[in-house]
Design a protein around this motif. Structure first.
Motif, PDB file in Angstrom:
ATOM      1  N   UNK A  62       3.105  -7.016   7.001  1.00  0.00           N
ATOM      2  CA  UNK A  62       3.567  -7.094   5.607  1.00  0.00           C
ATOM      3  C   UNK A  62       4.193  -8.463   5.372  1.00  0.00           C
ATOM      4  N   UNK A  63       4.006  -8.979   4.167  1.00  0.00           N
ATOM      5  CA  UNK A  63       4.638 -10.244   3.779  1.00  0.00           C
ATOM      6  C   UNK A  63       5.400  -9.963   2.493  1.00  0.00           C
TER       7      UNK A  63
ATOM      8  N   UNK B 212      -0.171   4.216   6.351  1.00  0.00           N
ATOM      9  CA  UNK B 212      -0.499   3.969   7.754  1.00  0.00           C
ATOM     10  C   UNK B 212      -1.914   4.424   8.100  1.00  0.00           C
ATOM     11  N   UNK B 213      -2.419   5.403   7.347  1.00  0.00           N
ATOM     12  CA  UNK B 213      -3.766   5.919   7.640  1.00  0.00           C
ATOM     13  C   UNK B 213      -4.783   4.807   7.397  1.00  0.00           C
ATOM     14  N   UNK B 214      -5.460   4.388   8.441  1.00  0.00           N
ATOM     15  CA  UNK B 214      -6.505   3.360   8.327  1.00  0.00           C
ATOM     16  C   UNK B 214      -5.949   1.946   8.211  1.00  0.00           C
ATOM     17  N   UNK B 215      -4.629   1.780   8.440  1.00  0.00           N
ATOM     18  CA  UNK B 215      -4.051   0.435   8.323  1.00  0.00           C
ATOM     19  C   UNK B 215      -4.433  -0.451   9.507  1.00  0.00           C
ATOM     20  N   UNK B 216      -4.738  -1.743   9.191  1.00  0.00           N
ATOM     21  CA  UNK B 216      -4.939  -2.738  10.265  1.00  0.00           C
ATOM     22  C   UNK B 216      -4.188  -3.997   9.892  1.00  0.00           C
TER      23      UNK B 216
ATOM     24  N   UNK C 244       0.848  -1.194   0.000  1.00  0.00           N
ATOM     25  CA  UNK C 244       0.000   0.000   0.000  1.00  0.00           C
ATOM     26  C   UNK C 244       0.891   1.255   0.000  1.00  0.00           C
ATOM     27  N   UNK C 245       1.983   1.192   0.782  1.00  0.00           N
ATOM     28  CA  UNK C 245       2.928   2.319   0.821  1.00  0.00           C
ATOM     29  C   UNK C 245       3.535   2.534  -0.568  1.00  0.00           C
ATOM     30  N   UNK C 246       3.870   1.437  -1.249  1.00  0.00           N
ATOM     31  CA  UNK C 246       4.435   1.524  -2.598  1.00  0.00           C
ATOM     32  C   UNK C 246       3.440   2.133  -3.568  1.00  0.00           C
TER      33      UNK C 246
ATOM     34  N   UNK D 170       6.361  -9.885   8.534  1.00  0.00           N
ATOM     35  CA  UNK D 170       6.365  -8.988   9.701  1.00  0.00           C
ATOM     36  C   UNK D 170       4.996  -9.102  10.359  1.00  0.00           C
ATOM     37  N   UNK D 171       4.982  -9.485  11.646  1.00  0.00           N
ATOM     38  CA  UNK D 171       3.703  -9.645  12.331  1.00  0.00           C
ATOM     39  C   UNK D 171       3.529  -8.592  13.410  1.00  0.00           C
ATOM     40  N   UNK D 172       2.314  -8.101  13.491  1.00  0.00           N
ATOM     41  CA  UNK D 172       1.898  -7.232  14.595  1.00  0.00           C
ATOM     42  C   UNK D 172       2.810  -6.018  14.818  1.00  0.00           C
ATOM     43  N   UNK D 173       3.284  -5.427  13.738  1.00  0.00           N
ATOM     44  CA  UNK D 173       4.068  -4.187  13.850  1.00  0.00           C
ATOM     45  C   UNK D 173       3.109  -3.030  14.100  1.00  0.00           C
ATOM     46  N   UNK D 174       3.464  -2.188  15.060  1.00  0.00           N
ATOM     47  CA  UNK D 174       2.705  -0.957  15.291  1.00  0.00           C
ATOM     48  C   UNK D 174       3.511   0.194  14.684  1.00  0.00           C
ATOM     49  N   UNK D 175       2.900   1.354  14.548  1.00  0.00           N
ATOM     50  CA  UNK D 175       3.600   2.471  13.900  1.00  0.00           C
ATOM     51  C   UNK D 175       4.918   2.789  14.600  1.00  0.00           C
TER      52      UNK D 175
END
Ligand SMILES: Nc1ncnc2c1ncn2[C@@H]1O[C@H](COP(=O)(O)OP(=O)(O)OP(=O)(O)O)[C@@H](O)[C@H]1O
Length: 354
Positions: free
Chosen positions: A251-252, A226-230, A202-204, A282-287
């Motif tokens: 992210x995978x 990051x806006x609205x990311x879950x 999504x960032x890309x 990457x699991x459960x990364x927060x901002x």
């Protein structure tokens, strides 16, 4: 080429051959002859994206062409092909390979390289020369002149066109792997660098809209994503085995090479000559994890983190655990739609100048 939903056909590719014919004298026949007809010179097609790196590629290319001609001398025919828009590099490459050229060289960034690599294939199979079939192979060359030029980083190549020309003139080549992505409709897409899913994809997608800011586009893209990311629960199937669930995936990333996003060493163990793909989850990364661990992602030292997992695969299928749609997929920085997708490696699929 698709513009606002309207399909605009691009003209059939043609190669401007800046041929330097060498005329020599043959004493046995007392006649002049074209040296090229005695000693076959290679045909090298340079596919140039004039809009790469905000137009810098086009400007650099103009300055580079006289040097290129002098450096190659009479060793090969230099064909210059300027792209007219998105996907054109793919058509040019396919046509060039069918005509039996010896090398196609991508001049631009990862997007241009991605299109050129896709031009080496048609419906998942290698494109072959019309008159020589599998006996002839076309090599891939790279003159990295893009914003990120992430693929080149795996080989520690700089955005230095003179260095790239030296590599091509030296002529050393190796067989590299190519990744493939199959969609729901069975259509096959190739990638050379990294394919990725969810937040990074999504960032890309958003970074692509901020390319005018140079490398800062990746920062703006990440902030927007990051806006609205879950984080999402995903299931994966590796090499045709059982489905496995990974919860709260941020992210995978599936690496044929190591870098993405303008220098982030996301899949540090990947090697385009390894005959497999390296998957980093990457699991459960927060901002705030990105703030605290960003330096690790850039250095490629994040694999020791407990919420980072590494898998070596030949194929991997990825789906949402509960299908809601909208999980972004990209490859080589190009937006490719949404999950589900299957990723595979095509081992030693292309010969590349190194
Ligand atoms: N003539 C053209 N006009 C506009 N866009 C083009 C043209 N030719 C190619 N493109 C598109 O430009 C996109 C970006 O090009 P490229 O990857 O070369 O540069 P970049 O985005 O600056 O570099 P990087 O991908 O390494 O960050 C490609 O995806 C391609 O589809």
């Amino acid at each position: 080429m698709v513009l606002y939903g309207i399909v605009v056909p691009l003209p059939k590719p043609s190669f401007t051959r800046s041929e330097q014919t060498i005329i020599s004298f043959d004493p046995s026949t007392d006649r002049m002859y074209d040296a090229a007809s005695r000693r076959r010179r290679g045909d090298y097609v340079f596919v140039v994206n004039p809009m790469g790196a905000n137009g810098r590629t086009g400007k650099e290319w103009k300055k580079l062409l006289p040097y290129l001609r002098s450096r190659f001398g009479g060793d090969c025919n230099i064909c210059e092909s300027i792209t007219l828009g998105p996907s054109h590099a793919m058509d040019i490459t396919r046509e060039a390979i069918r005509e039996g050229v010896d090398a196609v060289i991508a001049v631009g960034g990862d997007g241009t390289l991605h299109e050129v690599v896709n031009g080496f294939f048609w419906e998942g199979k290698p494109v072959l020369a019309h008159d020589q079939g599998a006996k002839h192979s076309t090599a891939l060359g790279i003159i990295p002149l893009g914003t990120g030029s992430d693929f080149a980083r795996t080989f520690c190549w700089k955005n230095d066109p003179h260095e790239a020309i030296e590599r091509i003139t030296t002529g050393l080549k190796t067989q590299i792997d190519v990744g493939t992505i199959s969609g729901e409709r069975g259509d096959l897409h190739c990638f050379l660098n990294v394919a990725d899913i969810h937040l990074s994809a999504k960032a890309g997608y958003y970074a692509g809209r901020y390319k005018r800011f140079g490398n800062l586009c990746y920062v703006f893209g990440a902030l927007r994503a990051f806006m609205g990311h879950r984080n999402q629960d995903l299931k994966i199937k590796v090499d045709g085995g059982e489905w496995e669930v990974y919860s709260d995936v941020t992210a995978l990333c599936i690496g044929n090479a190591k870098y993405f996003g303008g220098g982030m060493k996301i899949t540090p163990t990947a090697d385009p000559c390894s005959r497999n793909l390296e998957v980093v989850i990457l699991q459960n990364f927060k901002w705030y994890d990105f703030v605290l661990k960003l330096h690790k992602l850039y250095r490629g030292t994040h694999l020791s983190e407990e919420n980072v997992h590494l898998r070596s695969v030949h194929t991997i299928e990825v789906e949402e655990l509960v299908s809601q749609g909208g999980i972004y997929v990209q490859s080589d920085g190009e937006h490719l739609g949404f999950l589900p997708r299957k990723f595979s490696v095509l081992p030693a699929a292309i010969e590349m100048f190194i």
